[in-house]
Structures are given as C-alpha cells and as structure tokens.
Design a protein around this motif. Structure first.
Motif, PDB file in Angstrom:
ATOM      1  N   GLU A 211      14.015  -8.661 -14.048  1.00  0.00           N
ATOM      2  CA  GLU A 211      13.018  -8.211 -13.085  1.00  0.00           C
ATOM      3  C   GLU A 211      12.418  -9.384 -12.326  1.00  0.00           C
ATOM      4  OE1 GLU A 211       8.805  -5.692 -12.937  1.00  0.00           O
ATOM      5  OE2 GLU A 211      10.081  -5.657 -14.715  1.00  0.00           O
TER       6      GLU A 211
ATOM      7  N   LEU B  23      12.662  -9.787  -8.290  1.00  0.00           N
ATOM      8  CA  LEU B  23      11.479  -9.830  -7.437  1.00  0.00           C
ATOM      9  C   LEU B  23      11.381 -11.163  -6.698  1.00  0.00           C
ATOM     10  CD1 LEU B  23       8.822  -8.043  -9.684  1.00  0.00           C
ATOM     11  CD2 LEU B  23      10.126  -7.118  -7.767  1.00  0.00           C
TER      12      LEU B  23
ATOM     13  N   ASN C 299      11.441 -11.615  -2.741  1.00  0.00           N
ATOM     14  CA  ASN C 299      10.413 -12.408  -2.076  1.00  0.00           C
ATOM     15  C   ASN C 299      11.043 -13.398  -1.103  1.00  0.00           C
ATOM     16  OD1 ASN C 299       7.515 -13.805  -2.053  1.00  0.00           O
ATOM     17  ND2 ASN C 299       9.020 -15.409  -2.389  1.00  0.00           N
TER      18      ASN C 299
ATOM     19  N   LEU D 287      11.505  -1.383  -3.905  1.00  0.00           N
ATOM     20  CA  LEU D 287      10.209  -1.963  -3.567  1.00  0.00           C
ATOM     21  C   LEU D 287       9.874  -1.552  -2.146  1.00  0.00           C
ATOM     22  CD1 LEU D 287       8.109  -3.988  -4.810  1.00  0.00           C
ATOM     23  CD2 LEU D 287       9.250  -5.763  -3.484  1.00  0.00           C
TER      24      LEU D 287
ATOM     25  N   TYR E 282       6.106  -0.725  -6.271  1.00  0.00           N
ATOM     26  CA  TYR E 282       7.401  -0.802  -6.944  1.00  0.00           C
ATOM     27  C   TYR E 282       7.644   0.499  -7.710  1.00  0.00           C
ATOM     28  CZ  TYR E 282      10.696  -1.903 -10.685  1.00  0.00           C
ATOM     29  OH  TYR E 282      11.747  -1.860 -11.564  1.00  0.00           O
TER      30      TYR E 282
ATOM     31  N   ALA F  65       3.149  -4.293  -7.350  1.00  0.00           N
ATOM     32  CA  ALA F  65       3.826  -5.570  -7.536  1.00  0.00           C
ATOM     33  C   ALA F  65       2.945  -6.740  -7.107  1.00  0.00           C
ATOM     34  CB  ALA F  65       5.143  -5.583  -6.753  1.00  0.00           C
TER      35      ALA F  65
ATOM     36  N   GLN G 110       2.891  -8.689  -4.349  1.00  0.00           N
ATOM     37  CA  GLN G 110       3.513  -9.818  -3.681  1.00  0.00           C
ATOM     38  C   GLN G 110       3.419  -9.618  -2.172  1.00  0.00           C
ATOM     39  OE1 GLN G 110       7.519  -9.883  -5.302  1.00  0.00           O
ATOM     40  NE2 GLN G 110       6.974 -11.569  -6.649  1.00  0.00           N
TER      41      GLN G 110
END
Length: 350
Positions: free
Chosen positions: A25, A29, A33, A199, A237, A246, A248
């Motif tokens: 994970e 992620l 990103n 996402l 997410y 999440a 982010q």
C-alpha cells in the motif's frame, strides 16, 4: 530484522528499530503521489495559450508527430469558426462568425525495460467574440495515463478531467489579459487488494496571464507573465469495500515569464517563412515533493528553470504549411533536462 547497539560507556544493550520493506500500500500510494506531482507539472506546463485565441481566426487543423526507439507522440490542433460550421442557420447574420470551437490534443506512448506508458491530454473549447477586443468561452480537458510496471505496484489506469470558463480581453492596444478557472476530479486505480481499489481526488486550476503585443518593423514581440495554481486534494481511498481518508494533497504554484519573437519573410511565388523564438522561465513557489517509493525520502525539484523553443513555419500555399519545432527544457535545472524535435504539416480548411 532485530539488531543491538553497543556503547563503550554502557553495560546495557539498547534495542534498535527494525528496518522493514515498505508495504504494498505504501509503495502504491507513493507511486500515485509521484504520478500526480508529475501530472500536475504537465497540466500547468501544457495549458493552452488562450491569449492567442484573440487573433487566431478561421478554420484549420494541424497534425504533428515524432518518434524514437522508446517513445512516440502525436499532437493535434484545430479550430472551427461558426461561419464555416454554418451556424448562420441558427443565429442572425453577423453573429455566426463570432462563435469558434477549438481542440488541442497530445498523445504519447513510451516503452522502457520494465514499464510501458500511454498518456493523453486533450483540451477542447468553445468561445464567443463580443468584439475584436473581448471573448468569453468555456474549456474542458481530459487526461489519462495507463501504465504497466514490473518493479512497482501495478496501477492500471489514472484519468481525470477539468472544466470551467475563460476570458480573453485586450486591456490596451499592446496588452492582453486572459484568465481561466476550472474544477474537476481524478481517479487512480490502485489494484491493491481487488480490482476495485482506487483513489479519487478533487481538482482545481486557476490561471491569469498578461501578454504584450508589440510590433517593431517586421518583428512581432509577445512578452508574457502568468501565474498558475493547481491543487488536487480531498482524497478518498476506496479499498476492500471501505472508505478511508488518504490525506495526500498535491499542489503546484508557478510563475512563468519570457518573450516570444516572430518575423515573417516573404519568398518568391507568394510563399512565406516565419521563424519564432521563445525563451520562457518559470519559478515554482509551491510544489509537492516526489517520494522515494522504497525509503519514503522527499525530493523537491528545482524551483527556478528555463525552456527554449524555436519554431519555423513555411507556408507554401494558402492551404498548406510545414512546421519544424525544436525545444530544450531544463536550463538551470541541476538534475533534469529534455530536448526534442517535431515535424508537421498544417492544412487550411475552407
């Protein structure tokens, strides 16, 4: 793996933290990103020059392509005036030619040792010219990346869209302002636990630009100063049937500046050749960092850099043009640079 730390002045053993490989994970992620940081830069860099809409008229289409051993790309540009679209059947005489539709698309495919990428970015707009100095329109865009990688988590597809209004107006004989505002969403398929893992994010883009329009003898000089801000946040997410935050956010604020020089030379038989030189600097005042997928270390690109572009357009007849476009990007950037050459043909439609 556990370890022990020994100190000469101490008789006890202190336990050291274990070093474990990142989870699937975390890798996924972080990979997403990095894609979003890269995509934010692409969206801001390739945002269309709306100021040119004020002096570009008529109907035409152009198709350009380039390829090498690992990558191929195609770009498509076109515009259609209301008169050529026979909108006079719907609007009063004199108003049909005030409408104009346009499209600007870029499509590429790259293949590396362990990764394949298909990328698309398409802008399409419709505007209405209130006068020779002011137009109002709406622009939408769609971007997509499909990637297969053998050394990172398999992220099957990532796609998003933006839409909103724009304004172009001549503030003075030699000064043009254009600005736009757009909102949208993006989705990244993660494929962590199931094929439904994804996402979802919300997007917003703001941009304002001042462009000069000066003529010195046969030269046309167009200096420009723009400020753009892109944000993609409020991440949600979806995994294993549950929704979690999440947290982010990805942001990019950029100031761009520089002049463009253009001159047209008349040749025998009515042909023309037009060289154009463009030097553009950029300063990123707010940018989310890249993340190393294994260690989690942050890496922020250089804030200040420059790009040079040279274009030569040869008009051989009223209906046909040939274009040579070359660029070098990354001036002042210590760790990245890019250069390229494109050849194309432009056909005027009547």
């Amino acid at each position: 793996m556990n370890c022990a730390c020994f100190f000469a002045a101490a008789t006890s053993l202190l336990a050291c933290p274990a070093f474990a490989a990142p989870s699937l994970e975390d890798v996924s992620l972080r990979t997403v990103n990095n894609y979003r940081v890269e995509r934010a830069a692409q969206l801001v860099t390739r945002d269309p020059n709306l100021a040119a809409r004020l002096w570009e008229t008529g109907t035409d289409v152009s198709l350009n392509g380039n390829a090498d051993s690992s990558e191929g790309a195609i770009s498509l540009k076109g515009k259609l005036s209301g008169e050529d679209a026979r909108l006079s059947r719907m609007f009063d005489n004199g108003k049909a030619d005030r409408f104009s539709a346009w499209v600007d698309g870029n499509f590429s495919r790259s293949e590396e040792t362990a990764r394949e990428r298909d990328q698309s970015l398409v802008h399409f707009g419709l505007d209405y010219r209130f006068s020779s100095a002011t137009m109002l329109g709406i622009v939408g865009q769609y971007d997509e990346l499909a990637e297969n990688s053998s050394y990172t988590a398999d992220n099957k597809a990532r796609f998003g869209w933006l839409a909103g209004p724009y304004l172009v107006t001549r503030l003075h004989e030699n000064l043009i302002f254009d600005g736009r505002f757009a909102v949208g969403r993006a989705t990244s398929e993660l494929d962590l636990v199931s094929d439904q893992d994804r996402l979802e994010t919300e997007r917003v883009l703001l941009k304002g630009q001042l462009s000069g329009d000066f003529h010195y003898d046969d030269w046309r000089v167009n200096p420009a100063l723009s400020v753009a801000y892109f944000e993609e946040g409020d991440n949600v997410y979806f995994g294993a049937g549950e929704m979690t935050l999440a947290g982010q956010d990805v942001t990019l604020g950029r100031v761009s500046f520089g002049p463009r020089f253009t001159k047209t030379f008349d040749l025998n038989g009515g042909a023309e050749i037009t060289p154009s030189l463009n030097l553009q600097g950029s300063w990123d005042f707010d940018q989310t960092a890249f993340i190393d997928v294994n260690s989690g270390a942050l890496n922020t690109p250089d804030e200040l850099r420059a790009r040079f572009e040279g274009v030569v357009t040869a008009r051989v007849s009223e209906e046909r043009e040939f274009v040579i476009d070359t660029f070098y990007d990354g001036i002042g950037n210590s760790g990245w640079s890019a250069f390229g050459l494109k050849l194309g043909m432009k056909v005027m439609l009547k």
